[in-house]
Design an enzyme around this catalytic site. Structure first.
Site, short mmCIF file in Angstrom:
data_model
loop_
_atom_site.label_atom_id
_atom_site.label_comp_id
_atom_site.label_asym_id
_atom_site.label_seq_id
_atom_site.Cartn_x
_atom_site.Cartn_y
_atom_site.Cartn_z
N HIS A 34 0.84 -1.22 0.00
CA HIS A 34 0.00 0.00 0.00
C HIS A 34 0.87 1.27 0.00
O HIS A 34 0.50 2.29 0.57
CB HIS A 34 -1.00 0.00 1.17
CG HIS A 34 -2.05 -1.04 0.99
ND1 HIS A 34 -3.20 -0.83 0.26
CD2 HIS A 34 -2.12 -2.33 1.42
CE1 HIS A 34 -3.93 -1.94 0.26
NE2 HIS A 34 -3.29 -2.87 0.95
N GLY A 120 -7.88 -13.86 -7.31
CA GLY A 120 -8.26 -13.30 -6.02
C GLY A 120 -7.35 -13.73 -4.88
O GLY A 120 -7.79 -13.83 -3.74
N SER A 124 -2.01 -10.94 -8.30
CA SER A 124 -2.19 -10.06 -9.46
C SER A 124 -2.47 -10.77 -10.77
O SER A 124 -1.83 -10.53 -11.79
CB SER A 124 -0.97 -9.15 -9.64
OG SER A 124 -0.96 -8.25 -8.61
N SER A 126 -4.99 -10.14 -12.40
CA SER A 126 -5.52 -9.12 -13.31
C SER A 126 -4.39 -8.35 -13.99
O SER A 126 -4.48 -8.04 -15.18
CB SER A 126 -6.50 -8.19 -12.59
OG SER A 126 -5.87 -7.57 -11.51
N ASP A 170 1.79 -3.66 -9.54
CA ASP A 170 1.51 -4.99 -10.10
C ASP A 170 1.81 -5.04 -11.59
O ASP A 170 2.44 -5.98 -12.09
CB ASP A 170 0.05 -5.38 -9.87
CG ASP A 170 -0.34 -5.33 -8.40
OD1 ASP A 170 0.56 -5.20 -7.55
OD2 ASP A 170 -1.53 -5.43 -8.11
C1 GLA Z 1 -2.98 -4.24 -5.00
C2 GLA Z 1 -2.82 -3.07 -5.97
C3 GLA Z 1 -1.40 -2.52 -5.94
C4 GLA Z 1 -0.93 -2.25 -4.52
C5 GLA Z 1 -1.22 -3.43 -3.61
C6 GLA Z 1 -0.92 -3.12 -2.17
O1 GLA Z 1 -2.22 -5.33 -5.43
O2 GLA Z 1 -3.16 -3.46 -7.28
O3 GLA Z 1 -1.32 -1.37 -6.75
O4 GLA Z 1 -1.51 -1.07 -4.04
O5 GLA Z 1 -2.57 -3.85 -3.70
O6 GLA Z 1 0.43 -2.89 -1.99
#
Ligand code: GLA
Length: 382
Positions: A34, A120, A124, A126, A170
């Site tokens: 985050h 999920g 990542s 997506s 990501d």
């Molecule tokens: C998801 C978001 C990223 C990042 C993380 C937390 O994966 O797609 O951009 O913010 O949460 O680090």
């Protein structure tokens, strides 16, 4: 059958003939959670779970898209009004639209795709989908976008066509991944450097809680709004602060009475996390994996207590890790479910995995997934 063979067979069956084949991976993040949308440093890497797509321009202005995982075909045009219904197709539509907005001449194409990035799970899937199509369409339609633009195309697809105001981490990791290297990425400037992911005597292990998360319409965007409110309060006194990563703990303390207690907790986590990324990189460079592990546990604590993106299953897995000898452990990715990432000494590995699986099953009746992480290359033609 390999994913590649599955995709080739699907393409042939759905559209006849064959196209060009591309692959793009999911990602891990060692530390810096985050922090991307707050302009700090993150430390992700691409992994050996990926999405494969076979793509071929079809000479029309329509897209025919087959998802082997959903066993479903969707057809759509490429103007803004043609947004398809299924979420999985919106990712591809969004990528095409974002490339077109940047002047790329994407036309109709046929594509089949499948992947083994668990959905999920904080890995990542997506971003893998976005970056495989960004890479493929950019190449096949000779759009001339640089790799950084491909990552931005993926990020803006989330913002504009999926509704998740995610950071760049990501998509950047999925495009720029490199075998056995982590990427130290400055999310403000998009400058980056590769750091060898050599962990002598240790392994990185993901434990999947099997609790599915979705970042669509959920508290992810609200976390970001908290951060923005704190930045606004700090910037009144310190105009040079544009993002939370620019602020220090003293600046945050100055606005303690001005922002809500909840926003204050969120910002306390982020500012602490920015510092932990620095500590972790320094520890990695001098080979101090014990210190890396301590930072990971501290991140988990912050994500759970201050940022409040954990859940009882992830907190339980974190406690198991501590009890069963992992040097480090924390929630990975957006949170609210998905995986923990664990740093485990070779000698502790069998005990850690066996005991964690057993305890988790006993507590929740769920059998967790365990994957040992391999750091791999980013998006490419195969
Ligand atoms: C998801 C978001 C990223 C990042 C993380 C937390 O994966 O797609 O951009 O913010 O949460 O680090």
């Amino acid at each position: 059958m390999s994913i590649e063979d599955q995709v080739k067979a699907s393409f042939k069956k759905e559209f006849g003939g064959s196209g060009s084949t591309y692959a793009s991976p999911g990602r891990i993040n060692l530390i810096g959670e985050h922090v991307d949308y707050n302009g700090g440093f993150v430390l992700p890497g691409a992994i050996d779970k990926r999405l494969v797509a076979e793509v071929k321009p079809n000479g029309t202005d329509r897209v025919r898209l087959y998802s082997a995982d959903y066993a479903e075909t969707v057809t759509f045009g490429l103007s803004e009004a043609d947004l398809p219904q299924p979420t999985w197709a919106r990712y591809v539509f969004g990528v095409a639209r974002e490339i077109i907005k940047r002047g790329g001449s994407v036309r109709g194409f046929d594509a089949a795709f499948a992947g083994n990035v668990p959905l999920g799970s904080g890995l990542s899937s997506s971003a893998a989908l976005e970056s495989v199509f960004a890479f493929a369409l950019n190449e096949l339609f000779e759009c001339g976008l640089a790799k950084k633009d491909l990552a931005i195309v993926g990020q803006l697809t989330e913002h504009n066509y999926v509704g998740v105001k995610c950071g760049i981490m990501d998509q950047f990791a999925s495009v720029f991944g490199k075998k056995n290297q982590l990427i130290l990425l400055n999310c403000s400037t998009l400058e980056y450097e590769y750091i060898p992911c050599t962990l002598p005597g240790y392994r990185l292990v993901l434990v999947n809680s099997q609790v599915k998360h979705t970042l669509v319409d959920d508290p992810y965007n609200r976390r970001q709004e908290s951060c923005e409110r704190v930045v606004q309060a700090i910037a009144k006194r310190h105009p040079q602060v544009a993002l939370l990563a620019d602020a220090n703990p003293d600046m945050l303390r100055e606005v303690k009475g001005v922002v809500s207690a909840e926003d204050y907790r969120r910002a306390t986590f982020v500012i602490g996390e920015v510092e932990r990324v620095g500590n972790t990189c320094a520890a990695l460079r001098r080979g101090d994996l014990t210190e890396v592990g301590h930072n990971m546990y501290a991140t988990h604590e912050g994500l759970s207590r201050l940022y409040e993106v954990s859940c009882k299953e992830l907190d339980f897995l974190n406690a198991c890790a501590l009890q069963h000898g992992a040097a480090g452990s924390r929630i990975m990715g957006g949170g609210f479910g998905g995986c923990t990432i664990n740093l485990v000494a070779d000698a502790a590995y069998d005990g850690f995995v066996g005991n964690t699986l057993c305890d988790y099953e006993a507590a929740f009746g769920i059998s967790a997934g365990v994957y040992e992480v391999k750091i791999e290359d980013g998006a490419k033609r195969i």
